[in-house]
Design an enzyme around this catalytic site. Structure first.
Site, short mmCIF file in Angstrom:
data_model
loop_
_atom_site.label_atom_id
_atom_site.label_comp_id
_atom_site.label_asym_id
_atom_site.label_seq_id
_atom_site.Cartn_x
_atom_site.Cartn_y
_atom_site.Cartn_z
N TYR A 69 44.70 64.93 18.07
CA TYR A 69 43.40 65.16 17.42
C TYR A 69 42.84 66.52 17.82
O TYR A 69 42.97 66.94 18.97
CB TYR A 69 42.39 64.08 17.86
N GLU A 81 23.18 43.94 21.60
CA GLU A 81 23.13 43.84 20.13
C GLU A 81 21.79 44.25 19.54
O GLU A 81 21.71 44.50 18.33
CB GLU A 81 23.50 42.42 19.69
#
Ligand SMILES: [Zn+2]
Ligand SMILES: [Zn+2]
Length: 406
Positions: A311, A384
């Site tokens: 990458y 969350e």
């Protein structure tokens, strides 16, 4: 700066209001994907879930882009730019030990990098944007990519080869990564180099084995390996510019079978991390020369190879990123901070070679909820409550950049 049809712009405040309605669904999707993790190039179930959800929102979805990738296309009610939002979908080969009820049901597979949250946050953004499509300027492309954790070819490259960034051509691209490393609800980003180029290498050192008591009759590859490992640290400390970050780590060494046998060969594996292409090229050159020269000095031969297609450096466009800071700062309940570069790699870098954009982090550290373990830990746990902020940020960036010319 051109505003979409001169109308009031769709912004984070509107999405923050809407997201209350979608938050339970975003969390539900996240838990579903978390329980059913799929490794790189095998994201079949996740890919189907994504395509079904997009279609359910009236968004055109194309499956099988670059393997298991999905591209969603949402046209707004007003003229504007094309903005791409990306989420990666793959899990890691880790046995989950996290303290959650919705633990992975798959042996040796876990969403330990939070790509499950990326999927759900981007689907949340799709809900927000589809809900206000008439007010939206421009077109939003949703890029759900496979195999970010794979390295090398990864998932962005096959999607780009399959035309994900064309028809319509993407003007701006954004990617979000959840991260243990910043407090829950904090956006962390920077202009310029955000993440490193990860170059993996292998060194095979071939000597000549023999008895441990008579090393002078051998070419000892273990002794030579030790010299190579030490000398490689001289590349970062003595051979390259100290103002440019460079990490060289040898992370695996395999040789030998018994205490009194000098083996024939040794295999080293490691990684080189850099934040600019110039340092990257010179570091690789120095690593080859130092390893080969040290081996030759002791009579061993040396075969060195780099992983193909590593990458590139993830570089955030400065102008776009300045605007991203402004947009993120309007999201109620969050903080935005200038972050340090991260020496991990990301194939979002490949999308940034196609269009200007920004890769940014959303912090999830929350000791009160036990969210203290780093990404890639078998105990990695996400707060969350931050997912809604991720969805709002992606939707807000799509709306703002769809309506503007920088
Ligand atoms: Zn990862
Ligand atoms: Zn990741």
């Amino acid at each position: 700066m051109v505003k979409g049809n001169g109308a009031a712009m769709l912004n984070a405040r509107a999405f923050m209001k809407d997201v209350k309605k979608y938050e339970p669904e975003i969390i539900k999707i996240r838990r579903d994907v978390h329980e059913n993790p799929e490794l790189a190039y095998k994201e079949f179930r996740t890919s189907k879930l994504v395509a079904d959800r997009l279609r359910g929102l009236g968004i055109k979805a194309t499956s099988g882009v670059g393997g298991t990738g999905v591209v969603g296309l949402l046209e707004g009610g007003k003229e504007g730019r094309v903005v791409a939002l990306r989420a990666d979908m793959d899990a890691l080969p880790i046995q989950e030990n996290a303290d959650v009820e919705f633990r992975s049901k798959v042996d040796n597979a876990m969403h330990a990098c939070g790509h499950d949250t990326h999927v759900s946050m981007l689907l949340g953004a799709a809900m927000l944007l589809a809900g206000r499509r008439d007010e939206l300027a421009g077109t939003v492309k949703f890029l759900f990519q496979p195999a970010e954790e794979h390295g090398g070819r990864g998932g962005a490259k096959p999607m780009i080869e399959d035309g994900a960034m064309k028809n319509p051509k993407v003007d701006y691209v954004f990617g979000l990564h959840i991260m243990n490393g910043a407090p829950a609800g904090t956006f962390a980003l920077r202009p310029g180099a955000m993440m490193a180029a990860p170059d993996s290498f292998k060194v095979r050192i071939v000597g000549r084995g023999g008895h441990g008591s008579e090393p002078h009759k051998t070419v000892d590859p273990i002794f030579v390996s030790a010299q190579v490992i030490n000398s490689l640290q001289g590349v970062s400390s003595r051979l390259t510019d100290q103002t440019q970050p460079l990490v060289i780590s040898v992370c695996s060494i395999h040789a030998g079978s018994k205490d009194n046998i000098i083996p024939d060969e040794a295999l080293l594996e490691g990684t080189i991390r850099t934040l600019d292409e110039k340092t990257r090229a010179s570091a690789k050159r120095h690593v080859v020369r130092v390893a080969k020269t040290v081996c030759r000095a002791f009579g061993a031969s040396c075969e060195l190879s780099f992983m193909e297609d590593a990458y590139p450096v993830t570089v955030n466009d400065p102008k776009v990123t300045a605007k991203v800071f402004k947009v993120l700062k309007t999201i109620e309940g969050t903080k935005t901070t200038v972050y340090r570069p991260v020496m991990g790699g990301e194939d979002f870098s490949r999308f940034l070679h196609q269009a200007p954009g920004t890769f940014y982090f959303l912090g999830t550290d929350n000791p009160k909820k036990g969210c203290i373990y780093p990404n890639h830990s078998s105990r990695f746990k996400v707060d969350e409550d931050v997912l809604k902020y991720g969805s709002v940020s992606l939707a807000a960036l799509a709306a703002e950049f769809g309506a503007q010319n920088l």
